[in-house]
Design an enzyme around this catalytic site. Sequence first.
Site, PDB file in Angstrom:
ATOM      1  N   ASP A  49       3.812  10.977  -5.377  1.00 16.71           N
ATOM      2  CA  ASP A  49       4.219   9.716  -4.761  1.00 16.71           C
ATOM      3  C   ASP A  49       4.900  10.002  -3.411  1.00 16.71           C
ATOM      4  O   ASP A  49       5.733  10.907  -3.311  1.00 16.71           O
ATOM      5  CB  ASP A  49       5.196   9.034  -5.737  1.00 16.71           C
ATOM      6  CG  ASP A  49       5.524   7.609  -5.358  1.00 16.71           C
ATOM      7  OD1 ASP A  49       4.681   6.942  -4.732  1.00 16.71           O
ATOM      8  OD2 ASP A  49       6.633   7.149  -5.727  1.00 16.71           O
ATOM      9  N   HIS A  50       4.559   9.227  -2.394  1.00 22.19           N
ATOM     10  CA  HIS A  50       5.190   9.342  -1.068  1.00 22.19           C
ATOM     11  C   HIS A  50       5.210  10.762  -0.500  1.00 22.19           C
ATOM     12  O   HIS A  50       6.256  11.245  -0.041  1.00 22.19           O
ATOM     13  CB  HIS A  50       6.618   8.792  -1.082  1.00 22.19           C
ATOM     14  CG  HIS A  50       6.678   7.303  -1.210  1.00 22.19           C
ATOM     15  ND1 HIS A  50       6.351   6.463  -0.176  1.00 22.19           N
ATOM     16  CD2 HIS A  50       6.985   6.506  -2.254  1.00 22.19           C
ATOM     17  CE1 HIS A  50       6.473   5.210  -0.584  1.00 22.19           C
ATOM     18  NE2 HIS A  50       6.839   5.206  -1.841  1.00 22.19           N
ATOM     19  N   GLY A 101       7.923  -0.632  -5.290  1.00 20.61           N
ATOM     20  CA  GLY A 101       9.134  -1.437  -5.507  1.00 20.61           C
ATOM     21  C   GLY A 101       8.937  -2.430  -6.626  1.00 20.61           C
ATOM     22  O   GLY A 101       9.309  -3.595  -6.517  1.00 20.61           O
ATOM     23  N   GLY A 102       8.346  -1.981  -7.735  1.00 18.76           N
ATOM     24  CA  GLY A 102       8.013  -2.886  -8.832  1.00 18.76           C
ATOM     25  C   GLY A 102       9.195  -3.277  -9.702  1.00 18.76           C
ATOM     26  O   GLY A 102       9.121  -4.252 -10.434  1.00 18.76           O
ATOM     27  N   SER A 103      10.298  -2.549  -9.616  1.00 12.67           N
ATOM     28  CA  SER A 103      11.443  -2.878 -10.464  1.00 12.67           C
ATOM     29  C   SER A 103      12.116  -4.159  -9.994  1.00 12.67           C
ATOM     30  O   SER A 103      12.259  -4.379  -8.797  1.00 12.67           O
ATOM     31  CB  SER A 103      12.484  -1.746 -10.419  1.00 12.67           C
ATOM     32  OG  SER A 103      12.096  -0.691 -11.257  1.00 12.67           O
ATOM     33  N   HIS A 112      11.956  -1.045  -2.218  1.00 10.43           N
ATOM     34  CA  HIS A 112      12.213   0.144  -3.042  1.00 10.43           C
ATOM     35  C   HIS A 112      13.630   0.071  -3.595  1.00 10.43           C
ATOM     36  O   HIS A 112      14.535  -0.376  -2.920  1.00 10.43           O
ATOM     37  CB  HIS A 112      12.101   1.417  -2.199  1.00 10.43           C
ATOM     38  CG  HIS A 112      10.690   1.841  -1.935  1.00 10.43           C
ATOM     39  ND1 HIS A 112      10.171   1.918  -0.676  1.00 10.43           N
ATOM     40  CD2 HIS A 112       9.701   2.199  -2.778  1.00 10.43           C
ATOM     41  CE1 HIS A 112       8.909   2.339  -0.758  1.00 10.43           C
ATOM     42  NE2 HIS A 112       8.601   2.514  -2.015  1.00 10.43           N
ATOM     43  N   TYR A 140       6.887   1.788 -10.564  1.00  3.01           N
ATOM     44  CA  TYR A 140       8.043   1.279 -11.309  1.00  3.01           C
ATOM     45  C   TYR A 140       8.956   2.448 -11.646  1.00  3.01           C
ATOM     46  O   TYR A 140       8.513   3.425 -12.229  1.00  3.01           O
ATOM     47  CB  TYR A 140       7.516   0.625 -12.594  1.00  3.01           C
ATOM     48  CG  TYR A 140       8.544  -0.103 -13.411  1.00  3.01           C
ATOM     49  CD1 TYR A 140       8.691  -1.490 -13.311  1.00  3.01           C
ATOM     50  CD2 TYR A 140       9.360   0.574 -14.312  1.00  3.01           C
ATOM     51  CE1 TYR A 140       9.622  -2.171 -14.077  1.00  3.01           C
ATOM     52  CE2 TYR A 140      10.296  -0.100 -15.076  1.00  3.01           C
ATOM     53  CZ  TYR A 140      10.419  -1.465 -14.962  1.00  3.01           C
ATOM     54  OH  TYR A 140      11.348  -2.133 -15.725  1.00  3.01           O
ATOM     55  N   PHE A 141      10.213   2.358 -11.273  1.00  2.00           N
ATOM     56  CA  PHE A 141      11.125   3.441 -11.623  1.00  2.00           C
ATOM     57  C   PHE A 141      12.560   2.955 -11.871  1.00  2.00           C
ATOM     58  O   PHE A 141      13.148   3.229 -12.906  1.00  2.00           O
ATOM     59  CB  PHE A 141      11.143   4.524 -10.525  1.00  2.00           C
ATOM     60  CG  PHE A 141      12.218   5.561 -10.725  1.00  2.00           C
ATOM     61  CD1 PHE A 141      12.186   6.404 -11.826  1.00  2.00           C
ATOM     62  CD2 PHE A 141      13.275   5.683  -9.828  1.00  2.00           C
ATOM     63  CE1 PHE A 141      13.183   7.346 -12.047  1.00  2.00           C
ATOM     64  CE2 PHE A 141      14.279   6.627 -10.040  1.00  2.00           C
ATOM     65  CZ  PHE A 141      14.223   7.464 -11.144  1.00  2.00           C
ATOM     66  N   GLU A 190      -0.505   4.371   2.894  1.00  2.00           N
ATOM     67  CA  GLU A 190       0.334   3.168   3.081  1.00  2.00           C
ATOM     68  C   GLU A 190       0.371   2.741   4.537  1.00  2.00           C
ATOM     69  O   GLU A 190       0.495   3.577   5.427  1.00  2.00           O
ATOM     70  CB  GLU A 190       1.760   3.456   2.585  1.00  2.00           C
ATOM     71  CG  GLU A 190       2.750   2.322   2.842  1.00  2.00           C
ATOM     72  CD  GLU A 190       4.083   2.479   2.107  1.00  2.00           C
ATOM     73  OE1 GLU A 190       4.125   3.173   1.071  1.00  2.00           O
ATOM     74  OE2 GLU A 190       5.072   1.913   2.587  1.00  2.00           O
TER      75      GLU A 190
HETATM   76 ZN   LIG Z   1       7.110   3.604  -2.998  1.00  2.00          ZN
END
Ligand SMILES: [Zn+2]
Length: 288
Positions: free
Chosen positions: A83-84, A215-217, A186, A237-238, A135
């Site tokens: 990720d990223h 930024g799903g949280s 995020h 999601y984190f 992205e």
């Molecule tokens: Zn991200």
Amino acid sequence: MLATLNDIYPDAQKRRIAVGAFNIVNFENILAVLETAEKLNEPVIMAFAQTHEENHIATLDTMGPVMMLMAEQAKVPVVVHLDHGVNISYIEKALKMGFTSVMFDGSALPYEENVAKTKEAVKLARAYHASIEAEIGKMAGITLNNSGITENRKSNRSNYTDPAEAADFVAKTGVDCLACSFGTVHGEYFSEPNLDFDLVKELSEATNVPIVMHGGSGVSHEDYKKVIANGVRKINYFTYMDKAGAAGAGALKEPNYFHEYAQAGKDAMQKDVESAMRCFTNKDEGSL
Ligand SMILES: [Zn+2]
């Protein structure tokens, strides 16, 4: 079993669901995520973020091989994703480890430079038969916290991903999916999320690739359903999983041993991940 994003996207597209991508910073994250995926019999993405190298105990060197081994042993398809990734050399390190998917994040770069670097990352990922995400657009939160972007810009799309630019970017780079900016943040939201659902649909139609929501949280289940209906197929999601783990461990009364914290944290994270994954895959009560 190991899978790439391209192995699992067609089914997600057909079912109009999203696959959850959960960041891994400790072993309990892995247990919580895989236990849930096997319980629901759904594919899942385990991700290690380059940005987490500095803030967490785990590094790519220590956590990466464990993620690979656990994914291989899982009864459901598991994508092991970087990720990223911001350096090509770091991305290559993950690919050499066996990661089946990588993200190159050049969103902070000028557009043409992002295109050029992303093309380089695509070539590299292809050499390892891995899938690749990139992205464009600017997102508020941890990775861009010095950019001065504020939340809730629904009325002003200036920092959001532009559909025409997104279409051009996908055509030029050949990425498999695209992380876009449409109002998510995020980390934690400090005001009510206000997402631009119409833009998600425009981005999906313009690019013809799965749209990734970072930024799903902290987004409501109702809003997840809306973005998924409009073309989001991967949700990162984190933060809320991590918070759930802290709450679970913190609720223990006079624990004597560290493993009691680890167990309570894992159990609480599993419940949180299950709630998210049920929503993403239409296996929640509202959909049954
Ligand atoms: Zn991200």
